[in-house]
Design an enzyme around this catalytic site. Structure first.
Site, PDB file in Angstrom:
ATOM      1  N   LYS A 176       9.908  -8.330  -8.335  1.00 38.72           N
ATOM      2  CA  LYS A 176       9.193  -7.019  -8.640  1.00 38.72           C
ATOM      3  C   LYS A 176      10.099  -6.057  -8.101  1.00 38.72           C
ATOM      4  CE  LYS A 176       6.172  -3.728  -8.521  1.00 38.72           C
ATOM      5  NZ  LYS A 176       7.294  -2.709  -8.143  1.00 38.72           N
ATOM      6  N   GLU A 251      11.165  -7.190   5.687  1.00 35.47           N
ATOM      7  CA  GLU A 251      12.197  -6.423   6.178  1.00 35.47           C
ATOM      8  C   GLU A 251      11.690  -4.896   5.972  1.00 35.47           C
ATOM      9  OE1 GLU A 251      14.367  -3.802   6.744  1.00 35.47           O
ATOM     10  OE2 GLU A 251      15.797  -4.334   5.195  1.00 35.47           O
ATOM     11  N   CYS A 285      17.102   1.528   5.516  1.00 25.92           N
ATOM     12  CA  CYS A 285      16.256   0.888   6.722  1.00 25.92           C
ATOM     13  C   CYS A 285      16.983   0.839   7.886  1.00 25.92           C
ATOM     14  CB  CYS A 285      15.899  -0.683   6.386  1.00 25.92           C
ATOM     15  SG  CYS A 285      17.048  -1.564   5.554  1.00 25.92           S
ATOM     16  N   GLU A 384       9.718   6.561  11.881  1.00 29.79           N
ATOM     17  CA  GLU A 384      10.783   6.197  10.824  1.00 29.79           C
ATOM     18  C   GLU A 384      10.654   7.728   9.657  1.00 29.79           C
ATOM     19  OE1 GLU A 384      10.771   3.497   7.820  1.00 29.79           O
ATOM     20  OE2 GLU A 384      12.876   2.969   8.229  1.00 29.79           O
TER      21      GLU A 384
HETATM   22  P1  NAD Z   1       6.397   0.539  -0.409  1.00 33.03           P
HETATM   23  O1  NAD Z   1       6.403  -0.437   0.719  1.00 33.03           O
HETATM   24  O2  NAD Z   1       5.186   0.969  -0.677  1.00 33.03           O
HETATM   25  O3  NAD Z   1       6.978  -0.274  -1.679  1.00 33.03           O
HETATM   26  C1  NAD Z   1       7.859  -1.305  -1.654  1.00 33.03           C
HETATM   27  C2  NAD Z   1       7.661  -2.364  -2.674  1.00 33.03           C
HETATM   28  O4  NAD Z   1       6.428  -2.725  -2.695  1.00 33.03           O
HETATM   29  C3  NAD Z   1       7.682  -1.688  -4.081  1.00 33.03           C
HETATM   30  O5  NAD Z   1       8.132  -2.613  -4.919  1.00 33.03           O
HETATM   31  C4  NAD Z   1       6.342  -1.419  -4.574  1.00 33.03           C
HETATM   32  O6  NAD Z   1       5.966  -1.435  -5.587  1.00 33.03           O
HETATM   33  C5  NAD Z   1       5.735  -2.683  -3.697  1.00 33.03           C
HETATM   34  N1  NAD Z   1       4.172  -2.457  -3.258  1.00 33.03           N
HETATM   35  C6  NAD Z   1       3.546  -1.337  -3.143  1.00 33.03           C
HETATM   36  N2  NAD Z   1       2.219  -1.760  -3.069  1.00 33.03           N
HETATM   37  C7  NAD Z   1       2.194  -3.329  -3.025  1.00 33.03           C
HETATM   38  C8  NAD Z   1       1.192  -4.079  -2.851  1.00 33.03           C
HETATM   39  N3  NAD Z   1      -0.145  -3.708  -2.528  1.00 33.03           N
HETATM   40  N4  NAD Z   1       1.527  -5.599  -3.073  1.00 33.03           N
HETATM   41  C9  NAD Z   1       2.567  -5.850  -3.288  1.00 33.03           C
HETATM   42  N5  NAD Z   1       3.704  -5.007  -3.483  1.00 33.03           N
HETATM   43  C10 NAD Z   1       3.552  -3.716  -3.253  1.00 33.03           C
HETATM   44  O7  NAD Z   1       7.319   1.430   0.206  1.00 33.03           O
HETATM   45  P2  NAD Z   1       7.838   2.845  -0.575  1.00 33.03           P
HETATM   46  O8  NAD Z   1       6.544   3.638  -1.018  1.00 33.03           O
HETATM   47  O9  NAD Z   1       8.740   2.830  -1.539  1.00 33.03           O
HETATM   48  O10 NAD Z   1       8.184   3.688   0.662  1.00 33.03           O
HETATM   49  C11 NAD Z   1       7.373   3.992   1.700  1.00 33.03           C
HETATM   50  C12 NAD Z   1       7.945   4.101   3.016  1.00 33.03           C
HETATM   51  O11 NAD Z   1       8.345   2.718   3.473  1.00 33.03           O
HETATM   52  C13 NAD Z   1       9.551   4.786   3.182  1.00 33.03           C
HETATM   53  O12 NAD Z   1       9.068   6.210   3.296  1.00 33.03           O
HETATM   54  C14 NAD Z   1       9.845   4.305   4.124  1.00 33.03           C
HETATM   55  O13 NAD Z   1       9.508   4.676   5.420  1.00 33.03           O
HETATM   56  C15 NAD Z   1       9.617   2.562   4.100  1.00 33.03           C
HETATM   57  N6  NAD Z   1      10.544   1.982   3.082  1.00 33.03           N
HETATM   58  C16 NAD Z   1      11.295   1.121   3.867  1.00 33.03           C
HETATM   59  C17 NAD Z   1      12.454   0.505   3.239  1.00 33.03           C
HETATM   60  C18 NAD Z   1      13.234  -0.562   3.891  1.00 33.03           C
HETATM   61  O14 NAD Z   1      14.445  -0.991   3.504  1.00 33.03           O
HETATM   62  N7  NAD Z   1      12.832  -1.127   4.988  1.00 33.03           N
HETATM   63  C19 NAD Z   1      12.789   0.829   1.998  1.00 33.03           C
HETATM   64  C20 NAD Z   1      11.981   1.504   1.251  1.00 33.03           C
HETATM   65  C21 NAD Z   1      10.886   2.412   2.178  1.00 33.03           C
END
Ligand code: NAD
Length: 482
Positions: A176, A251, A285, A384
């Site tokens: 996903k 991660e 990240c 972050e």
């Molecule tokens: P997120 O954690 O919301 O999304 C990451 C993934 O999880 C996406 O594919 C999303 O569709 C999915 N997801 C969302 N809700 C879910 C749920 N309830 N169950 C299962 N999967 C779900 O991250 P984001 O909104 O893309 O970014 C938010 C913050 O996260 C950023 O501002 C940043 O601080 C952090 N981030 C970290 C990384 C990293 O590499 N560690 C990458 C992107 C974002």
């Protein structure tokens, strides 16, 4: 379904959502929608997991010898390299990252499939000396079906990082990707099918996290989960894994320190320290988002760092400057919130990069900003930001540097800049994180290097052979032969 809507890939076929639901995809450089993706619900996720299970247990995928799986991965690596320019252009448009960065990402995704293609037939088990009259074999086996949930910052690279090791050891996978950027992934899965990955081995369900992501995390047919994204969603995914009694890797980002001692080689350190935060507009990240500088050289080092920051230029992905736009209007609001708060807290701004003239007015651009000295308790020193914002803090001595470096909730990556060999080792050993770079920094770099975090940065390891172990379980077989 509208032909411009990108479909998802289940059991070797492209399909739309049963509900017909779609969502638009915006180009970060312009802020305009340019295509749309299908939104999977629980039904499509279930279909994908069943297809993967069938491919693993009864289909062509589960029958492949390790060497044949390895060859398929290697073939995909070559195909990606042949398609590199097209993939890079798609990734740049979809994420907003400058073309040079997007090209480097495509080199990396090919490298993941090359590395794990070579590893597929080298995953050996073990034997254990036991009682007289016994022979014990410990087998490494795939889980069956693994679930993978990815963010938007490096879609192509992470496709390779998470799927290549899982596939190499024989799992069938359901992925996903993020709703904000998944187009390169849809093209990559198409290339995988073209080079011969059988139906069901590799499935991609697109759409919203609360629907498709949550359904995948909770699906009882999944044997192991791999999640990259925010700590908040990581907690939900781990809860779902716990409910099904399966393992997961998380991660979750970081607040990675770059520690500059007075004897550091400034000429070597400065460009690397800057790149470690500006790469991908800070949406990495493992971004080096905190620079800790020994107080005796604080002014000298930050003066030169500020000169470099002031020279940074921001533009669209195809202008290919130092920094592109952020991924979305929401992410820009979030980063702007940090900037506004730091200013209202009175944190000094040391330098700001410049936006190129005449940028598309609705693009998600933010100027890279250098703040310092940032008070230790300030939110910028701890949280972050996930944007091109660099925080500088002075420290007094080695013990203070280590305490400051370890003093956030995160622990992903760190760097140590010093010519003193004994100090390099002492400090590297005392840092609480998953990777330490000495006199260099590799935000996300090194396919061969085990990578992952501690504390709020998550757990489990990706990359290198560590990832092979993560995607296998062991089975101990005890023979009594008399
Ligand atoms: P997120 O954690 O919301 O999304 C990451 C993934 O999880 C996406 O594919 C999303 O569709 C999915 N997801 C969302 N809700 C879910 C749920 N309830 N169950 C299962 N999967 C779900 O991250 P984001 O909104 O893309 O970014 C938010 C913050 O996260 C950023 O501002 C940043 O601080 C952090 N981030 C970290 C990384 C990293 O590499 N560690 C990458 C992107 C974002």
């Amino acid at each position: 379904m509208d032909a411009s809507v990108r479909q998802m890939f289940i059991d070797g076929r492209w399909i739309g959502a049963d509900s017909g639901e779609t969502m638009p995809v915006f180009a970060p450089s312009t802020g305009e929608p340019f295509t749309a993706i299908a939104c999977a619900g629980a039904a499509e996720v279930d279909r994908a997991v069943r297809a993967a299970r069938h491919a693993f247990e009864a289909g062509a995928w589960g029958c492949l010898a390790p060497v044949e799986r390895g060859r398929l991965l290697s073939r995909l690596a070559l195909r990606i390299a042949d398609t590199a320019e097209e993939l890079a252009a798609l990734e740049a448009q979809d994420t907003g990252k400058p073309m040079t960065q997007a090209r480097a990402d495509i080199v990396a995704v090919a490298r993941y499939f090359e590395f794990y293609g070579g590893a597929a037939d080298k995953v050996h088990g073990d034997t254990v000396p036991y009682l007289g009259g016994y022979f014990v074999a410990v087998l490494k086996e795939p889980y069956g079906v693994t679930g993978h949930i990815l963010p938007w910052n490096y879609p192509a690279q992470m496709f390779g990082r998470t799927l290549a090791p899982a596939l190499a050891v024989g799992n069938a996978v359901v992925l996903k990707p993020a709703e904000d950027a998944c187009l390169s992934i849809l093209r990559l899965v198409e290339l995988a099918a073209e080079v011969g990955f059988p139906p069901g081995a590799l499935n991609v369900v697109t759409g919203r996290g609360e629907q498709a992501g949550a359904a995948l995390a909770a699906h009882p047919g999944i044997g192991f989960l791999s999640f990259t994204g925010s700590p908040e969603v990581g907690t939900l995914v781990q809860r779902a894994a716990a409910a099904n009694h399966i393992g997961c890797t998380l991660e979750l980002g970081g607040k990675s320190p770059q520690i500059v001692f007075a004897d550091a080689d400034f000429d070597q350190a400065l460009p690397v320290v800057t790149k470690a935060i500006v790469q991908n507009a800070g949406q990495t990240c493992s971004a080096g988002s905190r620079v800790l500088v020994e107080r005796s050289v604080y002014d000298a080092f930050t003066g030169r760092l500020a000169d470099g920051f002031a020279a940074l230029r921001v533009g669209t992905h195809d202008m290919d400057l130092d920094c592109g736009p952020l991924i979305s209007a929401g992410q820009r609001r979030r980063v702007q919130g940090f900037l506004d708060r730091a200013r209202s807290d009175g944190v000094p701004v040391l330098a700001e990069g410049r936006l190129a003239p005449n940028l598309p007015p609705a693009g998600y651009f933010v100027a890279p900003t250098l703040f310092g000295p940032v008070p230790r308790g300030n939110v910028l020193a701890r949280e972050e930001v996930f944007g091109p914002v660099l925080t500088v803090l002075p420290f007094d001595d080695e013990a203070d540097a280590v305490a400051l470096a370890n003093g956030t909730d995160y622990g992903l990556v760190a760097s140590v800049w010093t010519r003193d060999g004994a100090r390099q080792m002492r400090v590297a050993k005392r840092l609480h994180c998953g990777q330490v770079f000495v006199n260099n920094y590799g935000a996300g770099g090194g396919v061969e290097l085990p990578f992952g975090g501690v504390k709020r940065s998550g757990h489990g390891r990706e990359k290198g052979f560590a990832a092979v172990d993560e995607f296998c379980t062991t089975k101990t077989v005890v023979f009594q032969h008399g």
